[in-house]
Design a protein around this motif. Sequence first.
Motif, PDB file in Angstrom:
ATOM      1  N   GLY A   1     -17.883 -51.004   1.244  1.00 24.27           N
ATOM      2  CA  GLY A   1     -19.083 -50.955   2.217  1.00 24.27           C
ATOM      3  C   GLY A   1     -18.922 -51.338   3.563  1.00 24.27           C
ATOM      4  N   ILE A   2     -17.741 -52.172   3.978  1.00 21.32           N
ATOM      5  CA  ILE A   2     -17.591 -52.494   5.271  1.00 21.32           C
ATOM      6  C   ILE A   2     -17.611 -51.593   6.173  1.00 21.32           C
ATOM      7  CG2 ILE A   2     -16.190 -53.876   6.584  1.00 21.32           C
ATOM      8  CD1 ILE A   2     -15.359 -55.694   4.281  1.00 21.32           C
ATOM      9  N   GLY A   3     -17.037 -50.669   5.989  1.00 22.57           N
ATOM     10  CA  GLY A   3     -16.610 -49.222   6.980  1.00 22.57           C
ATOM     11  C   GLY A   3     -18.165 -48.650   7.098  1.00 22.57           C
ATOM     12  N   THR A   4     -18.947 -48.369   6.156  1.00 24.56           N
ATOM     13  CA  THR A   4     -20.246 -48.071   6.104  1.00 24.56           C
ATOM     14  C   THR A   4     -21.085 -48.882   6.965  1.00 24.56           C
ATOM     15  OG1 THR A   4     -20.106 -47.110   3.882  1.00 24.56           O
ATOM     16  CG2 THR A   4     -22.200 -47.314   4.891  1.00 24.56           C
ATOM     17  N   SER A   5     -20.921 -50.325   6.902  1.00 25.11           N
ATOM     18  CA  SER A   5     -21.709 -51.329   7.659  1.00 25.11           C
ATOM     19  C   SER A   5     -21.403 -50.893   9.078  1.00 25.11           C
ATOM     20  CB  SER A   5     -21.694 -52.735   7.394  1.00 25.11           C
ATOM     21  OG  SER A   5     -22.009 -52.744   5.742  1.00 25.11           O
ATOM     22  N   LEU A   6     -20.052 -50.703   9.461  1.00 24.06           N
ATOM     23  CA  LEU A   6     -19.491 -50.720  10.783  1.00 24.06           C
ATOM     24  C   LEU A   6     -20.311 -49.516  11.338  1.00 24.06           C
ATOM     25  CD1 LEU A   6     -16.035 -51.891  10.647  1.00 24.06           C
ATOM     26  CD2 LEU A   6     -17.683 -52.967  11.911  1.00 24.06           C
ATOM     27  N   LEU A   7     -20.176 -48.173  10.744  1.00 25.96           N
ATOM     28  CA  LEU A   7     -20.602 -47.245  11.193  1.00 25.96           C
ATOM     29  C   LEU A   7     -22.409 -47.010  11.305  1.00 25.96           C
ATOM     30  CD1 LEU A   7     -18.459 -44.669   8.969  1.00 25.96           C
ATOM     31  CD2 LEU A   7     -18.559 -44.877  11.578  1.00 25.96           C
ATOM     32  N   ASP A   8     -22.962 -48.070  10.412  1.00 28.58           N
ATOM     33  CA  ASP A   8     -24.459 -48.249  10.730  1.00 28.58           C
ATOM     34  C   ASP A   8     -24.583 -48.880  11.983  1.00 28.58           C
ATOM     35  OD1 ASP A   8     -25.174 -46.847   8.476  1.00 28.58           O
ATOM     36  OD2 ASP A   8     -25.646 -48.487   7.274  1.00 28.58           O
ATOM     37  N   ALA A   9     -23.724 -49.910  12.196  1.00 34.46           N
ATOM     38  CA  ALA A   9     -23.888 -50.635  13.557  1.00 34.46           C
ATOM     39  C   ALA A   9     -23.514 -49.842  14.670  1.00 34.46           C
ATOM     40  CB  ALA A   9     -22.921 -51.938  13.281  1.00 34.46           C
ATOM     41  N   ALA A  10     -22.594 -48.956  14.742  1.00 32.23           N
ATOM     42  CA  ALA A  10     -22.474 -47.952  15.458  1.00 32.23           C
ATOM     43  C   ALA A  10     -23.597 -47.026  15.994  1.00 32.23           C
ATOM     44  CB  ALA A  10     -21.080 -47.247  15.401  1.00 32.23           C
ATOM     45  N   GLY A  11     -24.208 -46.576  14.956  1.00 35.15           N
ATOM     46  CA  GLY A  11     -25.377 -45.794  15.080  1.00 35.15           C
ATOM     47  C   GLY A  11     -26.582 -46.563  15.791  1.00 35.15           C
ATOM     48  N   SER A  12     -26.747 -47.935  15.247  1.00 37.37           N
ATOM     49  CA  SER A  12     -27.714 -48.634  16.145  1.00 37.37           C
ATOM     50  C   SER A  12     -27.350 -48.925  17.573  1.00 37.37           C
ATOM     51  CB  SER A  12     -27.758 -50.157  15.413  1.00 37.37           C
ATOM     52  OG  SER A  12     -28.063 -50.076  14.318  1.00 37.37           O
ATOM     53  N   ARG A  13     -25.856 -48.984  17.835  1.00 38.63           N
ATOM     54  CA  ARG A  13     -25.553 -49.117  19.323  1.00 38.63           C
ATOM     55  C   ARG A  13     -25.686 -47.922  19.993  1.00 38.63           C
ATOM     56  NH1 ARG A  13     -22.232 -53.197  21.092  1.00 38.63           N
ATOM     57  NH2 ARG A  13     -23.458 -54.565  19.469  1.00 38.63           N
ATOM     58  N   ALA A  14     -25.546 -46.683  19.377  1.00 39.16           N
ATOM     59  CA  ALA A  14     -25.473 -45.511  20.081  1.00 39.16           C
ATOM     60  C   ALA A  14     -27.355 -45.288  20.296  1.00 39.16           C
ATOM     61  CB  ALA A  14     -24.957 -44.445  19.148  1.00 39.16           C
ATOM     62  N   ARG A  15     -28.036 -45.591  19.598  1.00 41.34           N
ATOM     63  CA  ARG A  15     -29.600 -45.689  19.807  1.00 41.34           C
ATOM     64  C   ARG A  15     -29.946 -46.617  21.063  1.00 41.34           C
ATOM     65  NH1 ARG A  15     -29.763 -45.491  14.014  1.00 41.34           N
ATOM     66  NH2 ARG A  15     -30.785 -43.679  13.380  1.00 41.34           N
TER      67      ARG A  15
END
Length: 158
Positions: A88-102
């Motif tokens: 689930g680490i890759g998923t967490s990184l992509l979630d964090a990237a989504g937050s950063r994008a917002r």
Amino acid sequence: MGKAVVRTSLRPDRILVARVNGSVVGVCGYTADGVSAVDLSWTSLRSHLSRRGATRAIAMLAILARSSSHEALVLDGICVAGNHRGLGIGTSLLDAAGSRAREFGFRAMRLTVVDTNPRAEALYRRLGFVAVGGGSLGVLSVVYGFDRYTTMERTFER
Ligand SMILES: CC(C)(COP(=O)(O)OP(=O)(O)OC[C@H]1O[C@@H](n2cnc3c(N)ncnc32)[C@H](O)[C@@H]1OP(=O)(O)O)[C@@H](O)C(=O)NCCC(=O)NCCS
């Protein structure tokens, strides 16, 4: 030499890092506002390489370069240490990237996945990315070890 170039060209403000017990186990670089995770500009390359070496590097990198966007945060690369994958680490990184994008005010985040990586593509699809484009390296596929690539985007609701 290549590692030294990359090491000194890294931009900490464009890299998300996942740690387990203080050790880095995953990274996700991104481009926003025209600034990438790794500054492989002419000036940066010339501080390590001869004029000829820097020219060759620019030519090779140009083929793989992802264009920056005013609309989307562009992911430069994501990787999780081999012994930590599937947790689930890759998923967490992509979630964090989504937050950063917002935070940057982007309407989407974008990435590119190559045809030899169907598991990564499956992960992206599961997380809401859809294909928006793609292409082929043609004869250069022999050099890079892959031919086709797909550009995928995940858009955010306003
Ligand atoms: C792709 C990657 C970043 C995913 O990170 P992760 O922490 O393993 O991802 P998660 O645990 O959140 O999700 C697991 C899913 O990732 C995908 N995945 C892709 N490659 C994988 C691998 N080598 N091992 C495990 N999962 C992988 C699969 O869809 C997997 O789901 P599945 O087990 O049902 O097939 C990671 O596997 C990796 O670093 N791979 C090598 C580098 C790479 O391919 N980067 C992507 C370039 S576009």
